[in-house]
Motif scaffolding. Structure first.
Motif, PDB file in Angstrom:
ATOM      1  N   MET A   1      15.549  59.000  64.282  1.00  0.00           N
ATOM      2  CA  MET A   1      16.214  59.314  63.036  1.00  0.00           C
ATOM      3  C   MET A   1      17.057  58.108  62.619  1.00  0.00           C
ATOM      4  N   VAL A   2      17.051  57.844  61.333  1.00  0.00           N
ATOM      5  CA  VAL A   2      17.885  56.781  60.771  1.00  0.00           C
ATOM      6  C   VAL A   2      19.066  57.427  60.059  1.00  0.00           C
ATOM      7  N   LEU A   3      20.265  56.954  60.392  1.00  0.00           N
ATOM      8  CA  LEU A   3      21.482  57.405  59.727  1.00  0.00           C
ATOM      9  C   LEU A   3      22.047  56.256  58.906  1.00  0.00           C
ATOM     10  N   TYR A   4      22.339  56.536  57.648  1.00  0.00           N
ATOM     11  CA  TYR A   4      23.098  55.600  56.825  1.00  0.00           C
ATOM     12  C   TYR A   4      24.462  56.237  56.622  1.00  0.00           C
ATOM     13  N   ILE A   5      25.480  55.571  57.130  1.00  0.00           N
ATOM     14  CA  ILE A   5      26.831  56.132  57.085  1.00  0.00           C
ATOM     15  C   ILE A   5      27.749  55.173  56.332  1.00  0.00           C
ATOM     16  N   TRP A   6      28.426  55.699  55.315  1.00  0.00           N
ATOM     17  CA  TRP A   6      29.436  54.941  54.591  1.00  0.00           C
ATOM     18  C   TRP A   6      30.807  55.456  55.013  1.00  0.00           C
ATOM     19  N   ALA A 131      21.565  67.549  66.590  1.00  0.00           N
ATOM     20  CA  ALA A 131      21.090  68.655  65.752  1.00  0.00           C
ATOM     21  C   ALA A 131      20.311  68.146  64.543  1.00  0.00           C
ATOM     22  N   ARG A 132      20.634  66.964  64.050  1.00  0.00           N
ATOM     23  CA  ARG A 132      19.920  66.393  62.897  1.00  0.00           C
ATOM     24  C   ARG A 132      18.561  65.842  63.299  1.00  0.00           C
ATOM     25  N   VAL A 133      18.395  65.485  64.563  1.00  0.00           N
ATOM     26  CA  VAL A 133      17.139  64.892  65.026  1.00  0.00           C
ATOM     27  C   VAL A 133      16.010  65.908  64.982  1.00  0.00           C
ATOM     28  N   ILE A 134      16.310  67.140  65.329  1.00  0.00           N
ATOM     29  CA  ILE A 134      15.279  68.191  65.367  1.00  0.00           C
ATOM     30  C   ILE A 134      15.463  69.107  64.163  1.00  0.00           C
ATOM     31  N   ASN A 136      14.447  72.460  61.668  1.00  0.00           N
ATOM     32  CA  ASN A 136      14.352  73.894  61.960  1.00  0.00           C
ATOM     33  C   ASN A 136      13.015  74.289  62.573  1.00  0.00           C
ATOM     34  N   ASN A 137      11.931  73.600  62.225  1.00  0.00           N
ATOM     35  CA  ASN A 137      10.624  73.968  62.762  1.00  0.00           C
ATOM     36  C   ASN A 137      10.371  73.345  64.134  1.00  0.00           C
ATOM     37  N   GLY A 138      11.395  72.710  64.702  1.00  0.00           N
ATOM     38  CA  GLY A 138      11.272  72.142  66.040  1.00  0.00           C
ATOM     39  C   GLY A 138      10.664  70.760  66.096  1.00  0.00           C
ATOM     40  N   LYS A 139      10.348  70.190  64.934  1.00  0.00           N
ATOM     41  CA  LYS A 139       9.763  68.850  64.908  1.00  0.00           C
ATOM     42  C   LYS A 139      10.847  67.800  64.695  1.00  0.00           C
ATOM     43  N   ARG A 140      10.537  66.596  65.137  1.00  0.00           N
ATOM     44  CA  ARG A 140      11.484  65.487  64.986  1.00  0.00           C
ATOM     45  C   ARG A 140      11.688  65.154  63.503  1.00  0.00           C
ATOM     46  N   ASN A 141      12.938  64.968  63.125  1.00  0.00           N
ATOM     47  CA  ASN A 141      13.298  64.612  61.761  1.00  0.00           C
ATOM     48  C   ASN A 141      13.138  63.105  61.592  1.00  0.00           C
TER      49      ASN A 141
END
Length: 187
Positions: A1-6, A131-134, A136-141
């Motif tokens: 997962m890629v996070l862009y945080i400001w 929690a953001r990586v997975i 709701n359907n259990g797949k990787r975000n």
């Protein structure tokens, strides 16, 4: 997962104060300036128009401005800055040297009265990121996730993404990101 945080804009009354979860105001022009930066970045990179914010107004209000421009914003208490408890909002000079020494001597686990330790912050940050990586359907975000965050939270997230442990000494804590600065994390 890629996070862009400001990091949020600079608050009005933070100078010389211990600011964690104290909810202090930010000049409306600075909030709009950050919203403009985020909107341009999203448009340029064709990213989803969804942004995560903390409930603290220096983050939340950026999300609200973006919502007026067609973004969805999600409020997550886990994105709040570290809780400094009874220190929160105090001038640094009001906190005794002994209290500061106690904190520095047990940097990872010290929490002042009604506050949160650095270890607890890392657990909270890692829990939210995991929690953001997975989805709701259990797949990787694999979709980029956009966040308006706080300096301590961002620093903890960067250290976690880099596989670093909670610092045990104050001297191991990296320099904070600048106000309105964007960070990219791969997690």
């Amino acid at each position: 997962m890629v996070l862009y945080i400001w990091r949020h804009p600079k608050p009005r009354t933070a100078q010389g104060r211990c600011i964690g979860q104290t909810d202090i105001a930010v000049d409306k022009r600075k909030l709009k300036r950050l919203a403009n930066k985020i909107e341009r970045f999203v448009r340029l990179h064709q990213l989803p128009r969804v942004i995560w914010v903390s409930p603290l107004q220096r983050s939340l209000k950026v999300g609200q401005i973006l919502a007026q421009r067609g973004f969805q914003y999600q409020v997550a208490p886990e994105l709040a800055e570290i809780n400094f408890g009874v220190w929160d909002g105090c001038l640094w000079e009001q906190i005794t040297q002994q209290e500061i020494d106690d904190w520095c001597n047990d940097f990872a686990h010290f929490a002042c009265d009604k506050g949160e330790s650095l270890h607890q912050l890392f657990d909270r940050v890692e829990g939210w990121m995991s929690a953001r990586v997975i989805e709701n359907n259990g797949k990787r975000n694999n979709k980029p996730t956009l966040v308006v965050g706080h300096a301590g939270w961002i620093t903890a997230a960067k250290m976690i993404a880099d596989g670093q442990n909670v610092p045990t000494r104050a001297s191991e804590w990296p320099r904070s990101v600048k106000y309105q600065e964007r960070s990219r994390l791969d997690y």
